[in-house]
Scaffold this active site. Structure first.
Site: not given
Lengths: 376, 129
Positions: A284, A328
């Site tokens: 991430y 994102y």
């Protein structure tokens, strides 16, 4: 207990303005995951998703729009980037124990044309002390952690640059990525500041889009179209005092170690592997610093050596170009890329070795992680 | 200076904001373990004790970390950028994020400053000379 695998992945295009309702994006990605796996959508009996504020649609809406004959399992997590690996883990538990057979896990949002999470106000009891003083955006919180982390580990903004450059190299090769202009270290150094130590090139790009995974039993996955990505282990961890809301981090003592430090031992032990066995890491990366901290936290390198590892290229990291490059989708796309790599479907981005892939979800106090392995 | 949206004092935070208007800093001290805590909440996050006493602190401390904000994420702060937000470890214990006058270093000693806005008072810090 039954073994569990991810059998397929689905995406919509990632764009600046989808011009479409989030529910339509969610359904498109979910159906694409079913098609990818070769599974009849009518066999899906579980749906899980996550959202921040009101930026998405509930699982029940997707079940409705996909004409689901009925659900045995549903999860709507009010969580941000900590959620994707956790959702896969929850789905895997349900499938392992027979409470579901085929689960769709998705993230969908108009994150660029709609409400932007980067500057969103999170509900909760910590925000009222941050927002009035101008400490009100997520990049600032992670910047504060990054600043301390670089200081204590002897790394510099060039190590952040190494992450941005390496990720961009993959993004250039990825048709789905929204940031595909080549970037070198000089380009990173010239990128404008956002919140020090972050420059624009250290930050993810918010996008409109959706991404979904189809999770089922390993036994069923073996009969489907794609090679199974076996869920070897999933784990979520938060330490003491994880905060009063998504952005409340003043009750955490150490800004140089994130949740990966807490999750590492349990994750790898339950997966039956060690950090040395990891062939690919999909971590991430809402901001570049999180990659450094997570490489160190997972034990994929020594503390302070993450920038060096990234520069060496010895370990493929974020082969989709990361959230920095691909866009994102709050890390659901990070997990999807882990699936593609295990399945050997990474195309020009494919890692030669892909028996063991680790994925993470989350940046600071809490988060989740997943180990996926090749079948047999 | 712009006027950011004011805080909305409630049961937990009211005494903190009222004290700032009087240029005082008060935090909850746990009746169980004696720790001071921030942000104000109804139980101690170290020992879960619900009883606490509002206690004055001097607001002096050291900078643990900080960021220099260059991009104004809200229009109210467009005239302020670049500005510094520091996470300060108060000598009395808790960590708190505050605007800081000037770019500090790790461990820089800071003292409190009270900045008046329309209807509320903001606690900031200033690096010691």
């Amino acid at each position: 207990m039954r073994e569990v695998a991810v059998a397929g992945v689905g995406y919509t295009p990632f764009t600046r303005a989808s011009g479409r309702p989030v529910l339509d994006l969610a359904c498109d990605a979910a159906l694409a995951a079913c098609t990818d796996a070769g599974l009849d959508p009518a066999l899906v009996d579980g749906v899980g998703t996550h959202s921040v504020g009101q930026d998405s649609e509930p699982a029940q809406a997707v079940a409705t729009a996909l004409a689901s004959p009925g659900l045995r399992w549903v999860v709507d997590l009010a969580m941000a980037g900590q959620a994707p690996c956790h959702l896969v883990g929850l789905a895997a538990d349900a499938i392992a124990t027979g409470r579901a057979e085929a689960v769709l896990v998705f993230r969908a949002l108009n994150g660029r044309s709609g409400a932007k999470v980067g500057s969103a106000r999170f509900p909760g009891r910590g925000g009222p002390y941050r927002y009035p003083i101008g400490y009100g955006a997520y990049p600032m919180y992670i910047a504060t952690w990054a600043n301390r982390h670089l200081h204590e580990t002897g790394q510099t903004t060039d190590d952040l640059g190494a992450v941005a450059v390496a990720h961009r190299r993959y993004a250039v090769l990825n048709d789905r990525a929204v940031v595909r202009t080549p970037l070198d270290l000089a380009g990173h150094r010239a990128s404008p500041w956002v919140a020090e130590p972050f420059r624009v090139a250290d930050c993810t790009r918010e996008v409109d889009g959706a991404c979904a995974l189809l999770v089922t039993t390993l036994e069923r996955a073996r009969d489907l179209r794609r090679p199974p990505a076996v869920v070897a282990a999933a784990a979520y961890r938060a330490g003491p005092r994880p905060g009063l809301d998504l952005g409340d981090h003043v009750l955490t003592d150490d800004y140089t170690r994130n949740f990966t430090d807490l999750v590492r031992d349990e994750l790898f032990r339950r997966a039956g592997v060690t950090p040395a066995d990891v062939d690919v890491a999909e971590l991430y990366d809402c901001f570049s610093s999180v990659v450094l901290m997570s490489l160190e936290g997972l034990g994929l390198c020594d503390r302070g050596a993450a920038g060096e590892l990234v520069r060496s290229g010895a370990l493929p990291v974020n082969t989709h170009g990361g959230l920095l490059g691909e866009g994102y989708l709050h890390g659901m796309n990070t997990v999807a890329e882990a699936v593609l790599q295990v399945q050997g479907r990474g195309g020009v981005r494919q890692s030669a070795r892909h028996d063991v892939v680790v994925a993470t979800s989350g940046a600071l106090m809490d988060g989740s992680a997943l180990v996926l392995t090749r079948d047999r | 200076m712009n006027t950011p949206a004011p805080p909305e004092p409630d049961h937990d935070s009211g005494p903190f904001w009222v004290a700032l208007d009087e240029e005082r800093i008060v935090l909850q001290r746990c009746a169980g373990c004696d720790r001071l805590r921030f942000p104000p909440i109804g139980r101690c996050p170290w020992c879960r004790e619900p009883r606490s006493t509002w206690t004055p602190v001097d607001g002096r401390g050291r900078v643990y970390s900080w960021t220099v904000v260059h991009h104004a994420f809200e229009p109210a702060f467009a005239d302020d950028v670049p500005y510094v937000v520091a996470t300060v470890d108060l000598d009395d214990g808790p960590r708190i994020a505050l605007r800081c006058a000037g770019v500090p270093d790790f461990g820089t000693r800071v003292s409190p400053a009270f900045v008046r806005h329309d209807g509320w008072t903001e606690l900031r810090v200033v690096p010691d000379a």
